[in-house]
Write a protein that holds these residues in place. Structure first.
Motif, short mmCIF file in Angstrom:
data_model
loop_
_atom_site.label_atom_id
_atom_site.label_comp_id
_atom_site.label_asym_id
_atom_site.label_seq_id
_atom_site.Cartn_x
_atom_site.Cartn_y
_atom_site.Cartn_z
N ASP A 3 7.32 5.20 -0.23
CA ASP A 3 7.06 4.37 -1.39
C ASP A 3 6.00 3.33 -1.04
O ASP A 3 5.43 3.33 0.05
N ALA A 4 5.74 2.43 -2.00
CA ALA A 4 4.69 1.44 -1.80
C ALA A 4 4.98 0.53 -0.61
O ALA A 4 4.07 0.12 0.11
N ARG A 5 6.25 0.19 -0.41
CA ARG A 5 6.62 -0.65 0.72
C ARG A 5 6.29 0.03 2.05
O ARG A 5 5.71 -0.59 2.95
N GLN A 6 6.65 1.29 2.17
CA GLN A 6 6.36 2.02 3.42
C GLN A 6 4.87 2.21 3.60
O GLN A 6 4.37 2.12 4.73
N HIS A 7 4.15 2.46 2.50
CA HIS A 7 2.71 2.63 2.61
C HIS A 7 2.06 1.34 3.12
O HIS A 7 1.19 1.39 4.00
N ARG A 8 2.51 0.21 2.60
CA ARG A 8 1.95 -1.06 3.03
C ARG A 8 2.37 -1.43 4.45
O ARG A 8 1.51 -1.75 5.29
N ASP A 9 3.70 -1.41 4.71
CA ASP A 9 4.23 -1.98 5.95
C ASP A 9 4.20 -1.03 7.13
O ASP A 9 4.16 -1.49 8.28
N GLU A 10 4.24 0.29 6.88
CA GLU A 10 4.34 1.23 7.98
C GLU A 10 3.10 2.09 8.17
O GLU A 10 2.99 2.80 9.18
N VAL A 11 2.19 2.04 7.21
CA VAL A 11 0.94 2.79 7.34
C VAL A 11 -0.24 1.82 7.44
O VAL A 11 -0.89 1.72 8.48
N LEU A 12 -0.51 1.09 6.36
CA LEU A 12 -1.70 0.27 6.32
C LEU A 12 -1.66 -0.89 7.32
O LEU A 12 -2.58 -1.07 8.12
N ARG A 13 -0.61 -1.69 7.25
CA ARG A 13 -0.60 -2.90 8.07
C ARG A 13 -0.68 -2.61 9.57
O ARG A 13 -1.48 -3.26 10.27
N PRO A 14 0.09 -1.67 10.12
CA PRO A 14 -0.03 -1.41 11.56
C PRO A 14 -1.42 -0.91 11.95
O PRO A 14 -1.94 -1.29 13.01
#
Length: 201
Positions: free
Chosen positions: A135-146
């Protein structure tokens, strides 16, 4: 046994529908269009990280030991691919920081998961998000941010060549944070059976 064999043997998915989807994906293919080399590398990094995450989460959610092991192996392969592309992008940032940072930001803004051009993709994406697989949370926190942190593109910097891109990326993360919170609130209400608030007319 392959994951496809497992699905066919257990009938966990309609095998005819699975084959139709596979053929549609093969016939449609994927075209990078005018991405260019730097943006294509950025896309490959994000895509490998995202699909690896989906595979891992799907295996864990399956409650089936065989599916969990199979999908964990696929996720590990995807991780290896991601590291390869991530390191190429890091080297590109060293050689051409402004152009590479801009390509990354363009891809972050325009990123779509593989299969976005196939029929029914949006509906399936919603179901995947509702199930907590991606979801959007995983896309932000686990894909983009790292990845952006690995490339050194999150914090403020004094390099004029990338300052504007860094601000753009931070703004994108902020927008995704707001999107993730809205979706999580709606999902929690649906799971609790709470009526959704009506949009003002």
């Amino acid at each position: 046994a392959s994951l496809r064999d497992y699905v066919l043997l257990t009938r966990a998915v309609d095998p005819a529908a699975l084959e139709r989807d596979r053929m549609a994906a093969m016939q449609t293919g994927y075209a990078a269009g005018t991405k260019g080399l730097l943006r294509a590398l950025a896309y490959a990094t994000l895509q490998e990280r995202a699909t690896g995450l989906v595979h891992r989460n799907t295996g864990q959610a399956s409650s089936d030991p065989l599916a969990t092991r199979l999908l964990a192996r696929i996720a590990a392969d995807e991780h290896g691919h991601m590291v390869f592309y991530r390191d190429l992008v890091a080297e590109a940032l060293r050689l051409a920081p402004a152009a590479t940072a801009t390509a990354i930001a363009d891809e972050v803004d325009g990123f779509e998961m593989p299969g976005a051009e196939l029929p029914g993709f949006l509906q399936r994406s919603v179901r995947i998000a509702e199930a907590g697989l991606y979801d959007a949370r995983q896309h932000r926190d686990e894909v983009l941010r790292p990845l952006l942190a690995h490339w050194g593109l999150i914090d403020a910097h004094t390099d004029d060549a990338t300052d504007g891109v860094r601000s753009r990326l931070r703004a994108r993360l902020d927008r995704l944070e707001a999107t993730a919170r809205r979706f999580e609130l709606r999902r929690d209400r649906r799971r609790a059976g709470t009526p959704q608030p009506q949009a003002p007319r």
